[in-house]
Design an enzyme around this catalytic site. Structure first.
Site, PDB file in Angstrom:
ATOM      1  NE  ARG A 153     -12.222   3.886   0.221  1.00  0.00           N
ATOM      2  CZ  ARG A 153     -10.959   3.848   0.591  1.00  0.00           C
ATOM      3  NH1 ARG A 153     -10.554   4.540   1.649  1.00  0.00           N
ATOM      4  NH2 ARG A 153     -10.086   3.110  -0.077  1.00  0.00           N
ATOM      5  CE1 TYR A 198     -24.068   6.111   3.705  1.00  0.00           C
ATOM      6  CE2 TYR A 198     -25.242   6.724   1.723  1.00  0.00           C
ATOM      7  CZ  TYR A 198     -24.088   6.303   2.352  1.00  0.00           C
ATOM      8  OH  TYR A 198     -22.958   6.074   1.605  1.00  0.00           O
ATOM      9  CD  GLU A 228      -2.463   1.819   0.262  1.00  0.00           C
ATOM     10  OE1 GLU A 228      -3.304   1.081  -0.258  1.00  0.00           O
ATOM     11  OE2 GLU A 228      -2.211   2.974  -0.151  1.00  0.00           O
ATOM     12  CG  ASP A 283     -12.837   1.775  -7.892  1.00  0.00           C
ATOM     13  OD1 ASP A 283     -13.844   1.044  -7.945  1.00  0.00           O
ATOM     14  OD2 ASP A 283     -12.828   2.869  -7.293  1.00  0.00           O
TER      15      ASP A 283
HETATM   16  C1  LIG Z   1      -8.896   7.709  -0.012  1.00  0.00           C
HETATM   17  C2  LIG Z   1     -10.087   7.169  -0.762  1.00  0.00           C
HETATM   18  C3  LIG Z   1     -11.356   7.676  -0.509  1.00  0.00           C
HETATM   19  C4  LIG Z   1     -12.479   7.191  -1.194  1.00  0.00           C
HETATM   20  N1  LIG Z   1     -13.689   7.725  -0.934  1.00  0.00           N
HETATM   21  C5  LIG Z   1     -14.781   7.265  -1.589  1.00  0.00           C
HETATM   22  C6  LIG Z   1     -16.072   7.792  -1.323  1.00  0.00           C
HETATM   23  O1  LIG Z   1     -16.217   8.671  -0.502  1.00  0.00           O
HETATM   24  N2  LIG Z   1     -17.148   7.306  -1.999  1.00  0.00           N
HETATM   25  C7  LIG Z   1     -16.990   6.333  -2.960  1.00  0.00           C
HETATM   26  O2  LIG Z   1     -17.985   5.929  -3.575  1.00  0.00           O
HETATM   27  N3  LIG Z   1     -15.792   5.814  -3.216  1.00  0.00           N
HETATM   28  C8  LIG Z   1     -14.688   6.250  -2.558  1.00  0.00           C
HETATM   29  N4  LIG Z   1     -13.472   5.713  -2.839  1.00  0.00           N
HETATM   30  C9  LIG Z   1     -13.411   4.629  -3.840  1.00  0.00           C
HETATM   31  C10 LIG Z   1     -13.956   3.340  -3.269  1.00  0.00           C
HETATM   32  O3  LIG Z   1     -13.235   2.969  -2.133  1.00  0.00           O
HETATM   33  C11 LIG Z   1     -13.841   2.316  -4.378  1.00  0.00           C
HETATM   34  O4  LIG Z   1     -14.675   2.707  -5.445  1.00  0.00           O
HETATM   35  C12 LIG Z   1     -14.307   0.901  -3.990  1.00  0.00           C
HETATM   36  O5  LIG Z   1     -14.264   0.684  -2.622  1.00  0.00           O
HETATM   37  C13 LIG Z   1     -13.445  -0.127  -4.703  1.00  0.00           C
HETATM   38  O6  LIG Z   1     -12.202  -0.161  -4.040  1.00  0.00           O
HETATM   39  P1  LIG Z   1     -10.824  -0.603  -4.629  1.00  0.00           P
HETATM   40  O7  LIG Z   1     -10.187  -1.436  -3.558  1.00  0.00           O
HETATM   41  O8  LIG Z   1     -10.945  -1.160  -5.969  1.00  0.00           O
HETATM   42  O9  LIG Z   1     -10.019   0.775  -4.793  1.00  0.00           O
HETATM   43  P2  LIG Z   1      -9.634   1.885  -3.729  1.00  0.00           P
HETATM   44  O10 LIG Z   1     -10.549   1.856  -2.563  1.00  0.00           O
HETATM   45  O11 LIG Z   1      -9.469   3.147  -4.492  1.00  0.00           O
HETATM   46  O12 LIG Z   1      -8.196   1.419  -3.185  1.00  0.00           O
HETATM   47  C14 LIG Z   1      -7.020   1.458  -3.960  1.00  0.00           C
HETATM   48  C15 LIG Z   1      -5.822   1.458  -3.023  1.00  0.00           C
HETATM   49  O13 LIG Z   1      -4.625   1.296  -3.800  1.00  0.00           O
HETATM   50  C16 LIG Z   1      -3.618   2.145  -3.292  1.00  0.00           C
HETATM   51  N5  LIG Z   1      -2.639   2.362  -4.376  1.00  0.00           N
HETATM   52  C17 LIG Z   1      -2.774   3.109  -5.483  1.00  0.00           C
HETATM   53  N6  LIG Z   1      -1.676   3.006  -6.251  1.00  0.00           N
HETATM   54  C18 LIG Z   1      -0.828   2.153  -5.613  1.00  0.00           C
HETATM   55  C19 LIG Z   1       0.468   1.628  -5.936  1.00  0.00           C
HETATM   56  N7  LIG Z   1       1.122   1.944  -7.061  1.00  0.00           N
HETATM   57  N8  LIG Z   1       1.055   0.775  -5.047  1.00  0.00           N
HETATM   58  C20 LIG Z   1       0.416   0.422  -3.899  1.00  0.00           C
HETATM   59  N9  LIG Z   1      -0.811   0.905  -3.549  1.00  0.00           N
HETATM   60  C21 LIG Z   1      -1.432   1.741  -4.410  1.00  0.00           C
HETATM   61  C22 LIG Z   1      -4.396   3.382  -2.890  1.00  0.00           C
HETATM   62  O14 LIG Z   1      -3.665   4.173  -1.971  1.00  0.00           O
HETATM   63  C23 LIG Z   1      -5.649   2.753  -2.257  1.00  0.00           C
HETATM   64  O15 LIG Z   1      -5.467   2.482  -0.889  1.00  0.00           O
HETATM   65  C24 LIG Z   1     -12.319   6.171  -2.176  1.00  0.00           C
HETATM   66  C25 LIG Z   1     -11.048   5.647  -2.433  1.00  0.00           C
HETATM   67  C26 LIG Z   1      -9.930   6.131  -1.740  1.00  0.00           C
HETATM   68  C27 LIG Z   1      -8.547   5.540  -2.041  1.00  0.00           C
END
Ligand SMILES: Cc1cc2nc3c(=O)[nH]c(=O)nc-3n(C[C@H](O)[C@H](O)[C@H](O)COP(=O)(O)OP(=O)(O)OC[C@H]3O[C@@H](n4cnc5c(N)ncnc54)[C@H](O)[C@@H]3O)c2cc1C
Length: 400
Positions: free
Chosen positions: A108, A220, A34, A299
């Site tokens: 979140r 909510y 991370e 994502d």
């Molecule tokens: C800080 C933050 C706040 C969010 N707030 C909202 C919100 O309010 N409402 C909403 O609908 N969605 C929000 N999201 C997006 C939401 O969490 C995602 O749409 C959903 O939960 C899918 O999550 P994910 O694990 O695919 O991606 P994410 O939750 O985006 O997590 C991706 C992670 O990868 C890490 N990362 C990125 N690049 C690298 C790299 N090169 N090496 C190592 N780690 C890396 C990031 O720091 C992050 O922790 C947010 C995301 C983040 C990161």
């Protein structure tokens, strides 16, 4: 544990942490990279419908999450045009019992913290904060993963790499640089209010959706009901990446200022001092899910608009399917891993595409005006709660 059982995950977001727990349960050793040093508080509430909460409960997280989540009694849909409630969809305990899992709303940060706690307690998972994935090289033993920790560049060997590094994914850029997020022309504004500040009618365990011309507002409770989460979505041209830029409250008050907006919606918008905004980006449907021993998750492969409330839910489902597929057969590095990751992509593609399309459609429906809004309101009223809810069954009833 044999090296050939080590899987690297880039990203400790909701998808990456769920994948770590799911893979460890199948007997893999997991290393999660991370890039941030501390998991951020940034972000707003998330909705976890039964398709997602079922996976988390199956991972043994019911108590941990139940303490921080709210189970809404209902979703109410209000039209600014019609000036009243169009429909009230019952959720609550009865609906949870029917679906076999609860509908939760939560912050979140609470969800991420609960997942991270479980990850830290697991002997076969290593969470490396402050470590940014940078590069990879395939070879006969699997993959060499290159990552940066401060000024130091490190490398390790893994059986597979999962890119769960969000919509701006470095892993995806490495595999498929042609795939880039597109700005939707909309901006989401997030605010929270202390529930004690508000009259009881505004703090009930309910998801409230107000639809109006070119704008909508979702409200909510989160944090076990102590806070009220507001997300207002409006058109705009500001399009910087990120989740938490400060926003000028006056801009938003203007968007919701028309006499058509219910007094309650205007009051809630006016009560927030500290607005944070994020520009809404999404990926086109049909992105590639894997190449060789590298796969994408959450994502990174299907960053979607938030209007179906399924961004986190789809990442959680991906994690469960990925672990199932990788855990099914003994894996040798190379072709067997690639074949398993191909099966994972095949298993997910169609469902996720439908959800992405639904999110785009709902975004258009929420912001309708004039005759279109009238037709929308009449249709929702005519359908009534049961038929509106039944239209979501294909999402909520999903099982591994
Ligand atoms: C800080 C933050 C706040 C969010 N707030 C909202 C919100 O309010 N409402 C909403 O609908 N969605 C929000 N999201 C997006 C939401 O969490 C995602 O749409 C959903 O939960 C899918 O999550 P994910 O694990 O695919 O991606 P994410 O939750 O985006 O997590 C991706 C992670 O990868 C890490 N990362 C990125 N690049 C690298 C790299 N090169 N090496 C190592 N780690 C890396 C990031 O720091 C992050 O922790 C947010 C995301 C983040 C990161």
């Amino acid at each position: 544990m044999a090296l050939t059982r080590t899987i690297f995950i880039a990203g400790a977001g909701i998808g990456g942490l769920t994948a770590a727990l799911s893979l460890a349960r199948k007997g893999f050793r997991v290393v999660v990279l991370e890039r941030v040093q501390r998991l951020e508080e940034a972000g707003a509430g998330l909705q976890l419908s039964p398709n997602a909460s079922r996976v988390l409960i199956d991972l043994g997280l019911k108590e941990r999450l139940g303490r921080r989540a709210v189970t809404p009694e209902a979703v109410t849909i209000v039209s600014a045009r019609a000036g009243g409630e169009l429909v009230r969809l019952p959720l609550g305990e009865a609906a949870s019992a029917r679906a076999g899992a609860p509908y939760w709303v939560m912050h979140r940060a609470d969800l991420q913290a609960a997942l991270a706690d479980a990850v830290r307690e697991h002997p076969d998972i290593e969470l490396k904060l402050g470590c940014q994935f940078e590069d990879l090289a395939p070879h006969a033993k699997g993959l060499t993963i290159v990552y940066r920790s401060g000024n130091e560049r490190r490398q390790d060997i893994a059986l597979a790499l999962i890119g769960a590094d969000g919509i701006w994914s470095t892993v995806r850029n490495h595999l498929f640089p042609e795939t880039q997020p597109q700005f939707s022309g909309r901006i989401a504004w997030r605010g929270t209010l202390d529930a004690r500040q508000l009259p009881r009618e505004y703090t009930a365990p309910r998801v409230q959706l107000w639809m109006g011309p070119k704008a909508h507002l979702v409200v909510y409770p989160i944090s076990a009901g102590k806070q009220i989460n507001l997300v207002a979505v409006v058109p705009g041209t500001w399009n910087r990446p990120g989740w938490s830029a400060p926003g000028n409250p006056n801009e938003l008050k203007e968007a919701f200022g028309g006499a058509r907006w219910a007094g309650a919606a205007r009051m809630l918008i006016g009560a927030v001092d500290d607005w944070r905004k994020w520009a809404l980006f999404s990926l086109a449907e049909g992105c590639k899910w894997h190449e060789g021993s590298v796969a994408l998750l959450g994502d990174a492969v299907h960053g979607m608009l938030p209007f179906a409330g399924q961004g986190a839910g789809m990442a959680i489902e991906d994690a469960a399917v990925l672990a199932k597929v990788l855990g099914e057969t003994p894996l040798e590095p190379g072709a067997q891993v690639a074949a398993a990751l191909q099966r994972y992509g095949r298993a997910r593609r169609a469902r996720v595409t439908h959800v992405q399309q639904l999110a785009r459609r709902q975004g258009r429906i929420y912001h309708m005006s004039g005759a279109m809004a009238l037709a929308r309101d009449l249709t929702i009223r005519a359908l009534g709660p049961e038929r509106v809810l039944a239209r979501q069954a294909w999402i909520y009833d999903w099982r591994l």
